[in-house]
Design an enzyme around this catalytic site. Structure first.
Site, PDB file in Angstrom:
ATOM      1  N   SER A 124       0.868  -1.106   0.229  1.00  0.00           N
ATOM      2  CA  SER A 124      -0.138   0.004  -0.181  1.00  0.00           C
ATOM      3  C   SER A 124       0.700   0.954   0.017  1.00  0.00           C
ATOM      4  CB  SER A 124      -0.876  -0.086   1.589  1.00  0.00           C
ATOM      5  OG  SER A 124      -1.366   1.276   1.194  1.00  0.00           O
ATOM      6  N   TYR A 148      -1.079   0.036  10.345  1.00  0.00           N
ATOM      7  CA  TYR A 148      -1.605  -0.747   9.381  1.00  0.00           C
ATOM      8  C   TYR A 148      -0.436   0.002   8.266  1.00  0.00           C
ATOM      9  CZ  TYR A 148      -3.318  -0.970   4.626  1.00  0.00           C
ATOM     10  OH  TYR A 148      -3.676  -1.046   2.583  1.00  0.00           O
ATOM     11  N   LYS A 152       1.801  -3.398   6.111  1.00  0.00           N
ATOM     12  CA  LYS A 152       2.713  -3.832   5.386  1.00  0.00           C
ATOM     13  C   LYS A 152       4.332  -3.655   5.105  1.00  0.00           C
ATOM     14  CE  LYS A 152      -1.749  -4.760   3.522  1.00  0.00           C
ATOM     15  NZ  LYS A 152      -2.047  -5.605   3.147  1.00  0.00           N
TER      16      LYS A 152
HETATM   17  P1  NAD Z   1     -11.553  -6.439   1.104  1.00  0.00           P
HETATM   18  O1  NAD Z   1     -11.606  -6.042   3.284  1.00  0.00           O
HETATM   19  O2  NAD Z   1     -12.462  -6.451   0.984  1.00  0.00           O
HETATM   20  O3  NAD Z   1     -10.659  -7.728   1.312  1.00  0.00           O
HETATM   21  C1  NAD Z   1      -9.631  -8.375   2.533  1.00  0.00           C
HETATM   22  C2  NAD Z   1     -10.196  -9.824   2.451  1.00  0.00           C
HETATM   23  O4  NAD Z   1      -8.902 -11.065   3.149  1.00  0.00           O
HETATM   24  C3  NAD Z   1     -11.458 -10.267   3.098  1.00  0.00           C
HETATM   25  O5  NAD Z   1     -12.158 -10.906   2.175  1.00  0.00           O
HETATM   26  C4  NAD Z   1     -11.343 -10.213   4.434  1.00  0.00           C
HETATM   27  O6  NAD Z   1     -12.167 -11.601   4.741  1.00  0.00           O
HETATM   28  C5  NAD Z   1      -9.878 -11.320   4.077  1.00  0.00           C
HETATM   29  N1  NAD Z   1      -8.749 -12.071   4.905  1.00  0.00           N
HETATM   30  C6  NAD Z   1      -8.576 -10.992   5.982  1.00  0.00           C
HETATM   31  N2  NAD Z   1      -7.506 -11.079   7.187  1.00  0.00           N
HETATM   32  C7  NAD Z   1      -7.585 -12.740   6.761  1.00  0.00           C
HETATM   33  C8  NAD Z   1      -7.421 -13.965   7.415  1.00  0.00           C
HETATM   34  N3  NAD Z   1      -6.485 -13.724   8.657  1.00  0.00           N
HETATM   35  N4  NAD Z   1      -6.842 -14.949   6.643  1.00  0.00           N
HETATM   36  C9  NAD Z   1      -7.556 -15.604   5.160  1.00  0.00           C
HETATM   37  N5  NAD Z   1      -8.632 -14.002   5.190  1.00  0.00           N
HETATM   38  C10 NAD Z   1      -8.476 -12.691   5.592  1.00  0.00           C
HETATM   39  O7  NAD Z   1     -10.343  -5.156   1.440  1.00  0.00           O
HETATM   40  P2  NAD Z   1      -9.698  -4.950  -0.326  1.00  0.00           P
HETATM   41  O8  NAD Z   1      -9.799  -3.616  -0.322  1.00  0.00           O
HETATM   42  O9  NAD Z   1     -10.082  -6.086  -1.197  1.00  0.00           O
HETATM   43  O10 NAD Z   1      -7.902  -4.987   0.181  1.00  0.00           O
HETATM   44  C11 NAD Z   1      -6.888  -6.189  -0.468  1.00  0.00           C
HETATM   45  C12 NAD Z   1      -5.574  -6.216  -0.115  1.00  0.00           C
HETATM   46  O11 NAD Z   1      -5.062  -5.150  -0.784  1.00  0.00           O
HETATM   47  C13 NAD Z   1      -5.535  -5.936   1.275  1.00  0.00           C
HETATM   48  O12 NAD Z   1      -4.409  -6.779   2.550  1.00  0.00           O
HETATM   49  C14 NAD Z   1      -5.724  -4.311   2.120  1.00  0.00           C
HETATM   50  O13 NAD Z   1      -4.712  -3.745   2.973  1.00  0.00           O
HETATM   51  C15 NAD Z   1      -3.971  -4.238   1.054  1.00  0.00           C
HETATM   52  N6  NAD Z   1      -4.704  -2.632   0.013  1.00  0.00           N
HETATM   53  C16 NAD Z   1      -6.249  -2.658   0.420  1.00  0.00           C
HETATM   54  C17 NAD Z   1      -6.599  -0.647  -0.158  1.00  0.00           C
HETATM   55  C18 NAD Z   1      -7.892   0.056  -0.194  1.00  0.00           C
HETATM   56  O14 NAD Z   1      -8.103   1.521  -0.141  1.00  0.00           O
HETATM   57  N7  NAD Z   1      -8.686  -1.217  -0.800  1.00  0.00           N
HETATM   58  C19 NAD Z   1      -4.659   0.113  -0.535  1.00  0.00           C
HETATM   59  C20 NAD Z   1      -3.636  -0.698  -0.269  1.00  0.00           C
HETATM   60  C21 NAD Z   1      -4.117  -1.425  -0.021  1.00  0.00           C
END
Ligand code: NAD
Length: 335
Positions: A124, A148, A152
């Protein structure tokens, strides 16, 4: 040969699962469903008419995760499982470190045991903290200002060290800026509305009168209009970034990082103006104090991804907002 997608029922993961399944890749999804619902995968199966193997498994559960590797011929992993709320991470730092950092380490250890050495990690822009140079390149020092971002950044360090220990590893961190929108099939959007954290679900709630107003956190930043500036990227462009990264894995070794952003920074006020123009509706707005853990300005240089991944973002801010609205209007959770 199969691609394992952790967090594959979430917002970004489900879009990746859809695209890869549609083009014929064999996919296994692992998700503990803590932040998503399995129905999203059922919708993808319906749309693609293809099977997707699913395990309700927490990535920290060593035995259950090993079973996934024993039962499938996994070639590479796209690792998205993790929590993503900056404000929640400030309240529960150890919880975030355990889930995002320790969970990722567990996954990498299991991968090594089963001789799977290729991984694309969802990192991120928060790893950079408050940038001292814009646009932010991958060479900008990492200096996260919230737990957070730290979770990462620590995974990135671990991946870097692994790549030095053993040259079989092919590891990529994709540093996402601010993903927005949904695709035309509308099977999934940003479901984080429960936490009221991400900007688009909060705008949609104000638009659909689910909330009374849209809250702007801080109008006294050192920016053109006082509100925070971010680099928004369409979910479809983000997904394409992963497809390009999968191709890049074939020709690389070691550890690489890439920014995925458009390079354009929009302020919160500019985002609202664009949203109001598309919806032809004035939103009620409330100005609140800055949120702890937020930075003033963040936008990417994605020249490295353009050069090495042959990736180019194509969608505009209008595309992102329009697709998010279309998704929300069809989604029961927003009504
Ligand atoms: P999201 O919450 O929709 O998806 C994350 C998924 O991971 C969820 O389905 C959750 O149930 C699952 N999860 C969490 N912890 C878990 C574990 N210990 N074991 C198994 N499953 C687990 O979020 P997203 O927006 O799809 O983000 C996906 C990834 O991208 C994340 O790692 C997030 O940190 C990263 N990210 C997201 C953004 C954003 O703005 N959406 C920006 C930068 C990075």
């Amino acid at each position: 040969m199969t691609t394992l997608i952790t967090g594959g029922t979430g917002y970004i993961g489900s879009h990746i699962v859809y695209s890869l399944t549609k083009r014929g890749d064999k996919i296994v999804v692992v998700d503990n469903l803590s932040k998503s619902k399995k129905i999203t995968l059922d919708k993808i199966k319906e749309l693609t008419k293809k099977n997707i193997i699913f395990y309700k498994v927490d990535i920290s559960d060593r035995d259950e995760l090993e079973k996934v590797f024993q039962e499938n011929d996994i070639k590479n992993v796209i690792h998205l499982a993790g929590f993503k709320s900056v404000s929640e991470s400030i309240i529960k730092p150890a919880y975030y470190m355990k889930n995002n950092y320790e969970g990722s380490i567990n996954l990498l250890k299991v991968m090594k045991k089963y001789n799977v050495f290729e991984l694309i990690f969802s990192s991120s822009a928060t790893v950079y903290g408050e940038p001292f140079e814009l646009p932010i390149t991958e060479r900008h020092p990492r200096n996260p200002v919230n737990p957070y971002g730290l979770s990462k950044s620590k995974v990135e360090d671990y991946m870097y060290n692994l790549s030095k220990d053993n040259e079989d590893w092919k590891l990529i961190s994709l540093r996402y800026f601010n993903p927005l929108g949904a695709n035309l099939q509308k099977f999934s959007g940003d479901f984080s509305f429960e936490e009221h954290e991400n900007i688009m679900p909060r705008l949609l709630k104000a638009y659909l009168n689910v909330s009374e107003y849209f809250e702007i956190y801080g109008n006294d930043y050192d920016t053109k209009d006082g509100s925070g500036i971010r680099d928004y990227i369409h979910i479809e462009d983000l997904v394409n970034g992963h497809i390009c990264a999968l191709n890049f894995l074939k020709q690389t070794r070691g550890y690489e990082t890439f920014n995925l952003g458009t390079g354009k920074g929009y302020s919160v006020f500019e985002l609202i103006t664009c949203f109001e123009k598309i919806t032809n509706k004035k939103l009620s707005i409330r100005i609140s104090p800055r949120r702890s853990g937020d930075v003033a300005k963040s936008y990417a240089s994605s020249e490295k991804a353009k050069k090495h991944l042959s990736w180019q973002p194509k969608k505009s801010l209008e595309n992102m907002i329009q697709s998010a609205i279309t998704f929300a209007l069809q989604n029961e959770n927003f009504k």
